[in-house]
Design a protein around this motif. Structure first.
Motif, PDB file in Angstrom:
ATOM      1  N   ALA A 163       0.821  -1.212   0.000  1.00 11.62           N
ATOM      2  CA  ALA A 163       0.000   0.000   0.000  1.00 11.62           C
ATOM      3  C   ALA A 163       0.853   1.259   0.000  1.00 11.62           C
ATOM      4  O   ALA A 163       0.371   2.342  -0.367  1.00 11.62           O
ATOM      5  CB  ALA A 163      -0.921  -0.006   1.215  1.00 11.62           C
ATOM      6  N   ASN A 164       2.099   1.135   0.430  1.00 13.06           N
ATOM      7  CA  ASN A 164       3.060   2.239   0.437  1.00 13.06           C
ATOM      8  C   ASN A 164       4.330   1.775  -0.266  1.00 13.06           C
ATOM      9  O   ASN A 164       4.551   0.568  -0.424  1.00 13.06           O
ATOM     10  CB  ASN A 164       3.388   2.664   1.872  1.00 13.06           C
ATOM     11  CG  ASN A 164       2.157   3.003   2.684  1.00 13.06           C
ATOM     12  OD1 ASN A 164       1.846   2.332   3.658  1.00 13.06           O
ATOM     13  ND2 ASN A 164       1.426   4.032   2.274  1.00 13.06           N
ATOM     14  N   PRO A 165       5.194   2.707  -0.669  1.00  7.73           N
ATOM     15  CA  PRO A 165       6.444   2.293  -1.322  1.00  7.73           C
ATOM     16  C   PRO A 165       7.301   1.377  -0.462  1.00  7.73           C
ATOM     17  O   PRO A 165       7.981   0.495  -0.982  1.00  7.73           O
ATOM     18  CB  PRO A 165       7.154   3.621  -1.609  1.00  7.73           C
ATOM     19  CG  PRO A 165       6.055   4.620  -1.708  1.00  7.73           C
ATOM     20  CD  PRO A 165       5.023   4.182  -0.713  1.00  7.73           C
ATOM     21  N   VAL A 166       7.264   1.575   0.865  1.00  7.74           N
ATOM     22  CA  VAL A 166       7.972   0.700   1.794  1.00  7.74           C
ATOM     23  C   VAL A 166       6.997   0.323   2.906  1.00  7.74           C
ATOM     24  O   VAL A 166       6.476   1.199   3.596  1.00  7.74           O
ATOM     25  CB  VAL A 166       9.223   1.383   2.393  1.00  7.74           C
ATOM     26  CG1 VAL A 166       9.926   0.437   3.369  1.00  7.74           C
ATOM     27  CG2 VAL A 166      10.185   1.836   1.299  1.00  7.74           C
ATOM     28  N   VAL A 167       6.754  -0.966   3.062  1.00  8.39           N
ATOM     29  CA  VAL A 167       5.832  -1.439   4.097  1.00  8.39           C
ATOM     30  C   VAL A 167       6.613  -2.298   5.088  1.00  8.39           C
ATOM     31  O   VAL A 167       7.036  -3.412   4.765  1.00  8.39           O
ATOM     32  CB  VAL A 167       4.682  -2.265   3.491  1.00  8.39           C
ATOM     33  CG1 VAL A 167       3.767  -2.794   4.599  1.00  8.39           C
ATOM     34  CG2 VAL A 167       3.894  -1.434   2.490  1.00  8.39           C
ATOM     35  N   PRO A 168       6.839  -1.815   6.315  1.00 11.84           N
ATOM     36  CA  PRO A 168       7.499  -2.647   7.337  1.00 11.84           C
ATOM     37  C   PRO A 168       6.542  -3.738   7.831  1.00 11.84           C
ATOM     38  O   PRO A 168       5.342  -3.507   7.972  1.00 11.84           O
ATOM     39  CB  PRO A 168       7.810  -1.650   8.463  1.00 11.84           C
ATOM     40  CG  PRO A 168       7.564  -0.280   7.882  1.00 11.84           C
ATOM     41  CD  PRO A 168       6.555  -0.460   6.809  1.00 11.84           C
ATOM     42  N   TYR A 169       7.097  -4.916   8.085  1.00 11.47           N
ATOM     43  CA  TYR A 169       6.258  -5.985   8.610  1.00 11.47           C
ATOM     44  C   TYR A 169       7.099  -6.936   9.468  1.00 11.47           C
ATOM     45  O   TYR A 169       8.324  -7.016   9.331  1.00 11.47           O
ATOM     46  CB  TYR A 169       5.556  -6.754   7.489  1.00 11.47           C
ATOM     47  CG  TYR A 169       6.458  -7.593   6.602  1.00 11.47           C
ATOM     48  CD1 TYR A 169       6.694  -8.944   6.881  1.00 11.47           C
ATOM     49  CD2 TYR A 169       7.073  -7.051   5.477  1.00 11.47           C
ATOM     50  CE1 TYR A 169       7.509  -9.725   6.070  1.00 11.47           C
ATOM     51  CE2 TYR A 169       7.890  -7.811   4.649  1.00 11.47           C
ATOM     52  CZ  TYR A 169       8.109  -9.146   4.957  1.00 11.47           C
ATOM     53  OH  TYR A 169       8.927  -9.911   4.161  1.00 11.47           O
ATOM     54  N   ARG A 170       6.418  -7.643  10.360  1.00 11.01           N
ATOM     55  CA  ARG A 170       7.025  -8.691  11.191  1.00 11.01           C
ATOM     56  C   ARG A 170       5.941  -9.692  11.572  1.00 11.01           C
ATOM     57  O   ARG A 170       4.771  -9.496  11.216  1.00 11.01           O
ATOM     58  CB  ARG A 170       7.666  -8.082  12.437  1.00 11.01           C
ATOM     59  CG  ARG A 170       6.680  -7.476  13.401  1.00 11.01           C
ATOM     60  CD  ARG A 170       7.343  -7.021  14.696  1.00 11.01           C
ATOM     61  NE  ARG A 170       7.629  -5.610  14.714  1.00 11.01           N
ATOM     62  CZ  ARG A 170       7.449  -4.838  15.780  1.00 11.01           C
ATOM     63  NH1 ARG A 170       7.014  -5.371  16.906  1.00 11.01           N
ATOM     64  NH2 ARG A 170       7.726  -3.561  15.759  1.00 11.01           N
ATOM     65  N   PHE A 171       6.344 -10.720  12.298  1.00  9.08           N
ATOM     66  CA  PHE A 171       5.393 -11.774  12.652  1.00  9.08           C
ATOM     67  C   PHE A 171       5.384 -11.987  14.159  1.00  9.08           C
ATOM     68  O   PHE A 171       6.447 -12.041  14.798  1.00  9.08           O
ATOM     69  CB  PHE A 171       5.759 -13.088  11.966  1.00  9.08           C
ATOM     70  CG  PHE A 171       5.803 -12.994  10.465  1.00  9.08           C
ATOM     71  CD1 PHE A 171       4.644 -13.110   9.717  1.00  9.08           C
ATOM     72  CD2 PHE A 171       7.004 -12.762   9.813  1.00  9.08           C
ATOM     73  CE1 PHE A 171       4.679 -13.010   8.336  1.00  9.08           C
ATOM     74  CE2 PHE A 171       7.053 -12.665   8.437  1.00  9.08           C
ATOM     75  CZ  PHE A 171       5.889 -12.786   7.694  1.00  9.08           C
ATOM     76  N   CYS A 172       4.190 -12.131  14.702  1.00  8.32           N
ATOM     77  CA  CYS A 172       4.036 -12.520  16.100  1.00  8.32           C
ATOM     78  C   CYS A 172       3.904 -14.045  16.148  1.00  8.32           C
ATOM     79  O   CYS A 172       3.007 -14.624  15.530  1.00  8.32           O
ATOM     80  CB  CYS A 172       2.802 -11.872  16.711  1.00  8.32           C
ATOM     81  SG  CYS A 172       2.582 -12.288  18.459  1.00  8.32           S
ATOM     82  N   ILE A 173       4.831 -14.683  16.867  1.00  5.42           N
ATOM     83  CA  ILE A 173       4.831 -16.138  17.007  1.00  5.42           C
ATOM     84  C   ILE A 173       4.222 -16.469  18.366  1.00  5.42           C
ATOM     85  O   ILE A 173       4.817 -16.189  19.416  1.00  5.42           O
ATOM     86  CB  ILE A 173       6.259 -16.710  16.902  1.00  5.42           C
ATOM     87  CG1 ILE A 173       6.962 -16.190  15.648  1.00  5.42           C
ATOM     88  CG2 ILE A 173       6.216 -18.227  16.940  1.00  5.42           C
ATOM     89  CD1 ILE A 173       6.316 -16.576  14.344  1.00  5.42           C
ATOM     90  N   VAL A 174       3.026 -17.015  18.349  1.00  5.10           N
ATOM     91  CA  VAL A 174       2.317 -17.364  19.584  1.00  5.10           C
ATOM     92  C   VAL A 174       2.664 -18.814  19.899  1.00  5.10           C
ATOM     93  O   VAL A 174       2.108 -19.757  19.313  1.00  5.10           O
ATOM     94  CB  VAL A 174       0.801 -17.176  19.432  1.00  5.10           C
ATOM     95  CG1 VAL A 174       0.108 -17.470  20.769  1.00  5.10           C
ATOM     96  CG2 VAL A 174       0.482 -15.764  18.949  1.00  5.10           C
ATOM     97  N   GLY A 175       3.616 -18.995  20.808  1.00  4.00           N
ATOM     98  CA  GLY A 175       4.105 -20.325  21.125  1.00  4.00           C
ATOM     99  C   GLY A 175       3.127 -21.145  21.944  1.00  4.00           C
ATOM    100  O   GLY A 175       2.261 -20.596  22.641  1.00  4.00           O
ATOM    101  N   ALA A 176       3.285 -22.464  21.840  1.00  2.94           N
ATOM    102  CA  ALA A 176       2.450 -23.393  22.624  1.00  2.94           C
ATOM    103  C   ALA A 176       3.371 -24.348  23.371  1.00  2.94           C
ATOM    104  O   ALA A 176       3.516 -25.520  23.009  1.00  2.94           O
ATOM    105  CB  ALA A 176       1.499 -24.149  21.708  1.00  2.94           C
TER     106      ALA A 176
END
Length: 660
Positions: A86-99
């Motif tokens: 949606a933008n020229p640079v889109v920051p992203y990461r992942f939330c790892i919900v451990g079990a």
């Protein structure tokens, strides 16, 4: 005191969920706003989770989405989601919900970022980035660069010299007042005024005559330090940009070299100083002579004509003022600029390395550095439209360049901070007296798990495409030689192993492949010993380093994973680093050993009591078999199925191929 860095999650690297920006984990990378990419995370079976979620920043606000488990095997699960640019640079990461359960002690909450898996909240600085800005030319993905300091590489067959073998200028060319003629076998000065005056007589035709040697290393791109006339042998103090220095053979010789390179399928990158000129430059001469001249606006005069801003207060290097449209039009902007002229025929260069890019356009409250870079990129696009040849733009930057690499400006940088210095700090000779960064200390000698924090954490702060398209160099014309830093051939070969396998464009400074030594950048500008190379004289050049350089760069040349793959760290310890370059065609596992691994070194990341590291490479998704690709030095592996028992009994490099 021995510094040790523990994994924050308490889970070994090989068992952690993984994503990188390589082609195995980022599918259909966006090319324009509105394009959507598929993001994939691989969750090893040893790390149970209840969910994985995406966190992105779009239009300045957080956006989240759940990933879907799309494929499960005995070794782990693939998770996927889509993300729109949606933008020229889109920051992203992942939330790892451990079990966590009785057999798997994993954190219940962790963030997967480009810097790794962290069980606490983190800033956006190391987020992955989805980037739609035009990337570097595709040829850069596969490039191996050979850096040449023209005066010290080779004299052409017809180059004149006196009875003592000292260099003379070409016929009809006057010896400049700055030049002190030298014989080819003389040693360069370590420091002082003489360093800029020693004239050894290397020329551009000499480079063209020696392309076989460059090609034998696997290199396909020649980067030349400046070729314009100047007030010294390094030529970063240009007196004009209108022509090539006659001492090097002039415009015709540069055109001949370019033609010879292109005939071999090789490329040419030139060096331009946009921050300053020399004090003898024709623009500055006119600027000082006439305060009302257009050129007077090209520079930062405090009081005309003798009080002006210069690079690091060196008066022979007056600083350009990029607030002036006129200077940018002459230098970087449009078809008539210096940038465009040398990219077009007959020179037809394939890119520019910009000297002092970190200071260009920056002074006091003015910061136009990225505006200048965008001007150069726009000019490159104009030239490409008429020639069909895309060009590469690399910024010199000696420290943290990450804030300059997030957009449509420089394609990459000279990655001193994210490559050179951490490798130096790991492989430095124990008794090194070389100064470290101008600080009151000599080179530190840090453990591998410490320098890996820089390799991971610093490079995580730039888009992966910027890291891939940055120059990785172990040494350059501005630094001591690699051999002088590391002290031994064995450790230099480990350094070359890192150069050939880590993300970025391998860049070899001419002579490094021979084990050349040098205490300073100036002292390191050593003339190439061609007679020793031709005679394979092991008393004058290091034949083992030369052979290892050819083998390691050759391995990169043949392996798409090493050239274009993502990066996954598998083991970090003081003496041993293990990582995988991930690619759909198969992963390549790289083991770099600084020294023998003892039983005290290995167990922190899954080692055995005898110092052997046991890695089940089934942690790499889809791997069915592992085979040895290349081994040099003291590191080896016993392979059974997908398990590799890695043993380091001394410095060495090991490449394993993980096949699907």
């Amino acid at each position: 005191m021995t510094l040790r860095i523990a994994e924050p999650t308490g889970v070994v690297l090989a068992a952690q969920p993984h994503h990188d920006a390589g082609p195995s984990f980022l599918l259909d990378p966006p090319r324009a706003l509105g394009d959507a990419a598929t993001l994939r995370v691989f969750q090893p079976a040893a790390y149970p989770v209840s969910a994985i979620a995406l966190r992105a920043v779009i239009d300045g606000e957080i956006s989240t989405a759940s990933l879907e488990a799309v494929e499960t095997t005995a070794t782990g699960t693939w998770w996927e989601t889509r993300l729109t640019a949606a933008n020229p640079v889109v920051p992203y990461r992942f939330c790892i919900v451990g079990a966590p359960d009785e057999t798997h002690d994993v954190p219940s909450y962790a963030w997967l970022t480009a810097a790794g898996l962290l069980p606490w909240d983190v800033s956006d600085a190391t987020d992955f980035r989805l980037v739609v800005h035009e990337s570097a030319p595709t040829w850069v993905d596969d490039a191996i660069v050979y850096q040449v300091f023209p005066d010290r590489f080779a004299r052409s067959a017809g180059a004149p010299c006196d009875e003592q073998g000292r260099a003379l200028p070409p016929a009809g060319v006057d010896l400049p007042a700055w030049a002190v003629p030298m014989a080819w076998d003389d040693e360069p000065a370590v420091r002082g005024d003489l360093t800029g005056a020693q004239f050894f007589g290397g020329d551009l035709d000499g480079i063209a005559e020696r392309l076989d040697h460059i090609a034998s290393l696997g290199a396909d791109t020649v980067y030349l330090t400046p070729v314009f006339p100047g007030g010294s042998v390094h030529r970063y103090d240009a007196s004009t940009f209108e022509c090539v220095d006659a001492l090097l053979g002039g415009d015709e010789a540069l055109a001949r070299l370019s033609t010879a390179l292109h005939a071999r399928g090789m490329r040419l990158v030139l060096d331009l100083t946009t921050n300053h000129t020399g004090a003898t430059h024709e623009w500055f001469v006119r600027a000082q002579a006439d305060a009302d001249s257009p050129e007077a606006g090209f520079y930062l005069f405090r009081e005309h004509p003798h009080d002006y801003v210069s690079w690091l207060d060196v008066p022979s290097l007056p600083k350009l003022d990029h607030r002036s449209d006129a200077v940018r039009e002459r230098l970087v902007r449009g078809h008539d600029s210096i940038v465009a002229r040398y990219l077009a025929a007959p020179i037809a260069a394939d890119g520019w390395r910009i000297d002092v890019a970190n200071m260009t356009g920056r002074h006091a409250d003015t910061d136009l550095a990225l505006d200048v870079a965008r001007d150069i990129r726009a000019t490159m696009r104009e030239v490409e439209a008429s020639t069909g040849r895309p060009a590469w733009l690399v910024a010199e930057h000696g420290h943290d360049a990450t804030r300059d690499l997030d957009g449509d400006a420089w394609h990459g940088t000279m990655n001193y901070t994210g490559f050179t210095r951490p490798l130096w700090a790991w492989l430095a000779a124990e008794d090194s007296e070389l100064n470290w960064l101008g600080l009151p200390m000599s080179l530190p000698r840090l453990p591998g798990d410490a320098i890996a924090q820089t390799l991971r954490g610093y490079n995580a702060q730039m888009p992966y495409s910027s890291q891939l398209h940055s120059m990785n160099q172990l040494a350059s014309h501005d630094t001591p030689r690699t051999r002088t830093v590391v002290g031994t051939a064995a450790r230099q070969i480990v350094a070359v192993g890192a150069l050939a396998t880590l993300p970025g464009v391998p860049t070899v400074f001419a002579g490094d492949e021979l084990g050349a030594e040098g205490l300073t950048g100036e002292h390191a500008r050593t003339p190439m010993p061609w007679d020793a190379i031709e005679q394979e004289d092991g008393s004058r050049i290091d034949l083992d380093v030369l052979d290892a350089t050819r083998r390691l760069l050759g391995a990169r040349r043949e392996d798409a994973a090493l050239r274009r793959g993502g990066l996954r760290w598998l083991h970090l310890s003081p003496e041993l680093l293990v990582f995988a370059r991930t690619h759909p065609q198969g992963d390549t596992v790289v083991c770099l050993a600084r020294d023998a691994v003892s039983h005290d070194d290995a167990p922190s990341q899954g080692g055995g009591a005898d110092g052997t590291l046991e890695l089940d490479l089934a942690c790499l998704p889809g791997v069915r078999a592992v085979r040895e690709r290349l081994a040099i030095g003291g590191v080896s592996a016993q392979i059974s199925g997908t398990t590799a028992r890695i043993r380091a009994q001394g410095p060495g490099v090991l490449l394993l191929r993980a096949e699907r």
